[in-house]
Design a protein around this motif. Structure first.
Motif, PDB file in Angstrom:
ATOM      1  N   MET A 165      11.556  33.516  56.597  1.00 31.46           N
ATOM      2  CA  MET A 165      12.551  32.775  55.822  1.00 31.46           C
ATOM      3  C   MET A 165      11.989  31.443  55.332  1.00 31.46           C
ATOM      4  O   MET A 165      12.152  31.071  54.171  1.00 31.46           O
ATOM      5  CB  MET A 165      13.800  32.533  56.648  1.00 31.46           C
ATOM      6  N   VAL A 166      11.300  30.748  56.231  1.00 34.11           N
ATOM      7  CA  VAL A 166      10.713  29.473  55.849  1.00 34.11           C
ATOM      8  C   VAL A 166       9.654  29.693  54.772  1.00 34.11           C
ATOM      9  O   VAL A 166       9.562  28.947  53.797  1.00 34.11           O
ATOM     10  CB  VAL A 166      10.107  28.778  57.090  1.00 34.11           C
TER      11      VAL A 166
ATOM     12  N   ILE B  29      14.197  39.374  71.762  1.00 37.15           N
ATOM     13  CA  ILE B  29      15.172  38.786  70.848  1.00 37.15           C
ATOM     14  C   ILE B  29      14.604  37.480  70.288  1.00 37.15           C
ATOM     15  O   ILE B  29      14.701  37.200  69.093  1.00 37.15           O
ATOM     16  CB  ILE B  29      16.514  38.529  71.565  1.00 37.15           C
ATOM     17  N   GLY B  30      13.974  36.697  71.176  1.00 39.61           N
ATOM     18  CA  GLY B  30      13.332  35.460  70.736  1.00 39.61           C
ATOM     19  C   GLY B  30      12.287  35.730  69.670  1.00 39.61           C
ATOM     20  O   GLY B  30      12.251  35.060  68.631  1.00 39.61           O
ATOM     21  N   ALA B  31      11.453  36.725  69.914  1.00 42.32           N
ATOM     22  CA  ALA B  31      10.400  37.062  68.951  1.00 42.32           C
ATOM     23  C   ALA B  31      11.011  37.477  67.625  1.00 42.32           C
ATOM     24  O   ALA B  31      10.519  37.121  66.548  1.00 42.32           O
ATOM     25  CB  ALA B  31       9.537  38.186  69.510  1.00 42.32           C
TER      26      ALA B  31
ATOM     27  N   ASN C 284      12.765  33.979  60.988  1.00 44.63           N
ATOM     28  CA  ASN C 284      12.825  32.629  60.439  1.00 44.63           C
ATOM     29  C   ASN C 284      11.494  32.151  59.911  1.00 44.63           C
ATOM     30  O   ASN C 284      11.429  31.313  59.023  1.00 44.63           O
ATOM     31  CB  ASN C 284      13.401  31.666  61.472  1.00 44.63           C
ATOM     32  N   LEU C 285      10.417  32.701  60.478  1.00 42.50           N
ATOM     33  CA  LEU C 285       9.096  32.387  59.945  1.00 42.50           C
ATOM     34  C   LEU C 285       9.024  32.839  58.486  1.00 42.50           C
ATOM     35  O   LEU C 285       8.639  32.080  57.588  1.00 42.50           O
ATOM     36  CB  LEU C 285       8.023  33.099  60.780  1.00 42.50           C
TER      37      LEU C 285
ATOM     38  N   PHE D  67      12.835  44.931  70.795  1.00 42.03           N
ATOM     39  CA  PHE D  67      13.855  44.473  69.868  1.00 42.03           C
ATOM     40  C   PHE D  67      13.262  43.916  68.574  1.00 42.03           C
ATOM     41  O   PHE D  67      13.888  43.943  67.523  1.00 42.03           O
ATOM     42  CB  PHE D  67      14.702  43.410  70.557  1.00 42.03           C
TER      43      PHE D  67
ATOM     44  N   PHE E 125      16.700  44.021  60.367  1.00 44.78           N
ATOM     45  CA  PHE E 125      17.702  44.168  61.412  1.00 44.78           C
ATOM     46  C   PHE E 125      18.389  45.535  61.412  1.00 44.78           C
ATOM     47  O   PHE E 125      18.310  46.299  62.366  1.00 44.78           O
ATOM     48  CB  PHE E 125      18.729  43.041  61.282  1.00 44.78           C
TER      49      PHE E 125
ATOM     50  N   ILE F 170      13.966  36.573  66.367  1.00 47.61           N
ATOM     51  CA  ILE F 170      14.476  35.385  65.671  1.00 47.61           C
ATOM     52  C   ILE F 170      13.323  34.602  65.055  1.00 47.61           C
ATOM     53  O   ILE F 170      13.386  34.145  63.915  1.00 47.61           O
ATOM     54  CB  ILE F 170      15.254  34.481  66.650  1.00 47.61           C
ATOM     55  N   PHE F 171      12.254  34.498  65.827  1.00 50.07           N
ATOM     56  CA  PHE F 171      11.089  33.745  65.362  1.00 50.07           C
ATOM     57  C   PHE F 171      10.529  34.354  64.075  1.00 50.07           C
ATOM     58  O   PHE F 171      10.329  33.651  63.077  1.00 50.07           O
ATOM     59  CB  PHE F 171      10.023  33.728  66.465  1.00 50.07           C
TER      60      PHE F 171
END
Lengths: 304, 260, 315
Positions: A123-124, A112-114, A120-121, A39, A232, A116-117
């Protein structure tokens, strides 16, 4: 309908389809070997695009970009490939490998966790703002039968095809490639034949992620605006492409990618452009319902 | 032919180029234990999968109590009265022993969604009697006192018994048992053989049995059907099978000992 | 017997605490607690689909969205329709259920991971439609001035009042959830989750029970959506993006799939904690991504663990 418009749409479809195909190869390779949907693959593509951007931006700042445009692009692509290759293998090592014997859905959730991580990584890192690639692609092109095809479009299609052929040869002819096929066939048997299964799986992720990196840089240059959410939708579409072609099947992923690209770009003749993404999803559902093995895939049955 | 509970007629199934069942025909009478034996790859489990609706046969017919059930879905076949167990035990792992049996009873419970939501009088009565029957069945197969254990926490032999109870819970007229004594000690196998005879007699049903343990087969069978390469090569009482030339051929290529 | 008594006492006290809570924390926190409650409701619904029936649905937000838009369209100045909420809320639930069945029909024959991706696609499709069907949904500008719940001349509009409304919703959800759970339907779902083929051969009509799981799961989403719309007063397509589905799934995974207590704890952690750590807002999702991997790896069977009876007094 205007024929030259149609031809132009097909060329556009082919170029975006080449990108889908490159990403789809990553899905298909991993699925072929682990029967798992990676994913986070779309996010690797996104990271690849950012890595390319950062490299080019750095070279521009140092005043090198405009003197050596081609070389700069090659450097950006290489760095992006290396980063994503490492990232992909790391993901496999830390997020997926511990779950290889877990229930089927566990690796998907970890992925999915990866995803999102990574989103956002980035994004930050960019404070949620988009980035714009330096404007280095020439607007030149050629006229074929009254339609304009830009050099860059030819480049995208060419690079995609070239990489796919290279991958095909790698899988068919090299020792590692043959080992990959063996592992996909039967992990136990492969390890008894002296193949280091873990290493081969890692290589699979490395190869798939590298291809996504190339796709990322090309998309960045083609559309110029990139952001942390960009992985995505192409990720889902590339997955669709892999399924359409028959997941686990390399020529299938290629075929699926081009087909999806063309269908999508033709869809604007029937539907408003906002619904372009709906087309891809609908194709995905239709294929999974009516021909889950895709165009070139085989059926996988369950043993009782 | 209505004295037959199950009638297999010219059943054919192939996987790619491999013919797993090749025009197989035989019948299972009302009451009695029918055993199917044959070397590995003879098509025994494929046969079960076709009867129970897991696989769709490529040709031939399956009649159950005179009704054509070929190609029906698995749950429809259970509803008609055929239950089965599996060669590699397939219990519902994260459910209790009791819940496993209650799931087995699914096809016999009639309350609908609204009765469930409203906890109607009928639904409560039905649940109560289902529970009672589940306890009885577990007692019957020798699992009394283990009702609240997780299914997979049971030792292997007891898991096989639970599969039996779960299959019986659907009140079948025909029970398909796929190697119910596989992996058991001789003493355990003996107990299962006794249990099977009791089940057959007391429930008054037919049992179709796949079994490798010839002691068990000889002990329980009223009739034996021998398969080889998807075809029936012999059928008869244990004594008849014991002296059948073709069975000897199939098993050991004519050399060595007869399996029975 | 005594431990049963203690459990009851414990949960009685917890419940009493939940009733008194808003009196101590004031309006702002009551609103946040309302958010937590909405997520609990969605969590219970998704738990039916994922935790019980074992179908990984990544497009759950679609039902939340449809519930919310159904309410907003039929109780706002947009179409000048103002259906009273006692009629409208059940209608929203029904619409969500029908949509659940409709979406389920084509996709439920698929294997687990395909199902996940396709449902994700459906969630996005719904959002794209909400965003672009301007004449109906007013597009990105959203729907405004949605009617709050009004009953006997009393209007529910204070955060504390909403908190109690949502608490009531959760109690109702739990009540129905438990009834379905402790029946042949709940058992059939769990059997399906454990082993589909074996379940089919126990007489369970897989397609039918999957559809049922999908539409029952959707009903909770529809209820949550209707309450959300009425409470917010205005809704926008962006309220219904993929991240809601992911959040609800995270709640189930963090809390441990299967128990309502787990859902409640998960919802508190997911919605509540970031509120406490506002200055770390931008790292919140980053941490959740990481947490998701870690929980999955170190409790890989954690979210498919047994459920015995699934009472609110679970364990």
């Amino acid at each position: 309908m205007d024929l030259s418009l149609l031809a132009e749409q097909i060329v556009n479809g082919l170029s975006i389809g080449g990108v889908y195909a490159l990403i789809a190869l990553g899905y298909t390779l991993v699925y072929g070997i682990l029967t798992m949907i990676n994913f986070a693959h779309g996010e690797i593509f996104m990271v690849g695009s950012f890595m390319g951007y950062w490299t080019l931006a750095f070279l521009e700042q140092k005043g090198l970009l405009w003197d050596w445009p081609q070389l700069s692009v090659i450097v950006a692509m290489s760095l992006s490939v290396i980063t994503c290759g490492i990232l992909g293998s790391a993901l496999e090592r830390f997020a997926y490998r511990p779950l290889r014997t877990a229930p089927r859905l566990a690796p998907l959730i970890s992925a999915i966790g990866a995803s999102i991580f990574l989103q956002n990584l980035i994004m930050v890192m960019v404070k949620g703002r988009m980035r714009v690639y330096p404007d280095i692609i020439p607007l030149t092109g050629i006229e074929v039968g009254g339609i304009f095809v830009s050099h860059f479009q030819i480049l995208i299609i060419g690079v995609s095809l070239l990489l796919m052929v290279a991958l095909w040869i790698f899988i068919r002819r090299t020792k590692v490639g043959i080992a990959m096929r063996a592992v996909a066939e039967d992990k136990m048997a492969a390890s008894l034949m002296g193949i280091d299964v873990n290493r081969i799986i890692q290589v699979t992720f490395l190869v798939g992620s590298s291809l996504a990196a190339v796709a990322g840089v090309m998309v960045g240059m083609y559309y110029s605006q990139i952001n942390h959410m960009m992985g995505f939708i192409p990720g889902i579409k590339a997955f669709t492409a892999a399924v359409v072609g028959g997941i686990g099947n390399i020529p299938g992923a290629m075929l699926g990618g081009f087909l999806l690209g063309i269908l999508e770009s033709l869809s604007v003749n029937i539907l408003p452009a906002q619904y372009k993404d709906v087309v891809a999803f609908s194709i995905l559902v239709a294929v999974l319902v009516f021909r889950p093995r895709g165009i070139l895939g085989e059926v996988v049955g369950e043993r009782v | 032919m209505t004295d037959r509970v199950l009638s297999i007629q010219g059943l054919t199934k192939h996987f790619g180029g491999i013919l797993a069942l090749n025009g197989l025909s035989f019948g299972v009478g009302r009451e009695g234990i029918y055993s199917i034996i044959g070397p590995n790859g003879a098509g025994k489990t494929t046969l079960f999968n076709c009867i129970s609706g897991v696989l769709r046969p490529d040709g031939g017919k399956i009649l159950f109590q005179g009704e054509d059930i070929t190609g029906l879905k698995g749950h429809e076949i259970v509803e008609l009265g055929i239950a089965r167990t599996f060669q590699n035990i397939r219990l519902f792992s994260n459910m209790t022993v009791l819940e496993n049996v209650l799931v087995g009873m699914h096809s016999r419970l009639r309350s609908n969604f609204w009765q469930t939501i409203s906890r109607s009088h009928y639904q409560r009565l039905e649940e109560k009697s289902a529970l009672k029957r589940a306890y009885q069945l577990l007692d019957y197969v020798g699992l009394k006192g283990l009702e609240d254990k997780l299914a997979t926490s049971l030792p292997y032999g007891l898991q096989r018994r639970l599969e039996l109870a779960r299959a019986l819970a659907s009140s079948p007229k025909l029970l398909l048992l796929d190697e119910p004594t596989a992996g058991m000690l001789p003493s355990e196998s003996k107990e299962i053989a006794e249990l099977l005879k009791r089940i057959q007699w007391e429930f008054g049903i037919s049992i179709l049995l796949i079994e490798h343990d010839m002691k068990v087969v000889m002990d329980v069978s009223s009739k034996i059907i021998v398969l080889d390469l998807g075809e029936k090569i012999a059928e008869g009482s244990p004594d008849e099978i014991r002296s059948d030339e073709r069975v000897i051929q199939a098993y050991l290529g004519g050399k060595g000992k007869h399996p029975l | 017997m005594e431990s049963e008594y203690k459990k009851r006492l414990f949960y009685g006290l917890v419940f009493l605490g939940l009733i008194l809570l808003p009196q101590f924390v004031g309006n702002y926190w009551s609103h946040i607690l309302g958010d937590v409650g909405l997520y609990v409701m969605l969590g219970i619904g998704l738990n039916v689909v994922v935790g019980l029936a074992g179908l990984l649905d990544l497009g759950y937000v679609a039902f939340f969205g449809v519930g919310a838009y159904s309410y907003a369209l039929l109780a706002s100045p947009h179409f000048h329709i103002h259906i009273p909420f006692l009629v409208l809320v059940p209608l929203c639930i029904l619409i969500a259920m029908i949509l659940g069945a409709l979406l389920g029909l084509p996709v439920l024959r698929m294997r687990g991971d395909y199902l996940a991706i396709v449902t994700l696609g459906f969630g996005e499709i719904i959002r794209i439609f909400l965003n672009n069907l301007d004449p109906v949904t007013n597009g990105p500008k959203g729907l405004l001035r949605i009617d709050p719940f009004r009953i006997f001349g009393f209007t529910i509009d204070e955060p504390v009042e909403w908190y109690y409304t949502i608490l009531l919703g959760i109690l109702l959800s739990t009540f129905f959830y438990k009834r379905i759970m402790d029946s042949k339907i709940g058992r059939a779902w769990m059997a399906m989750r454990e082993d589909q083929t074996a379940a089919e051969l126990m007489g369970i009509d897989l397609l039918r029970y999957k559809l049922l799981a999908f539409s029952i799961g959707a009903s909770f989403g529809g209820l949550g959506g209707a309450i959300f719309a009425a409470r917010q007063g205005s809704i926008f397509p962006e309220n219904f993006s993929l991240i809601v589905s992911i959040n609800v799934l995270c709640i189930l995974i963090l809390g441990g799939m299967g128990s309502i207590r787990g859902v409640i704890l998960g919802a508190f952690v997911l919605v509540g904690l970031p509120e406490l750590l506002r200055e770390f807002e931008q790292f919140r999702m980053l941490l959740f991504g990481l947490l998701l991997i870690i929980v999955t790896i170190f409790k890989p069977t954690g979210f498919f663990r047994p459920e015995k009876g699934l009472k609110i007094v679970n364990d």
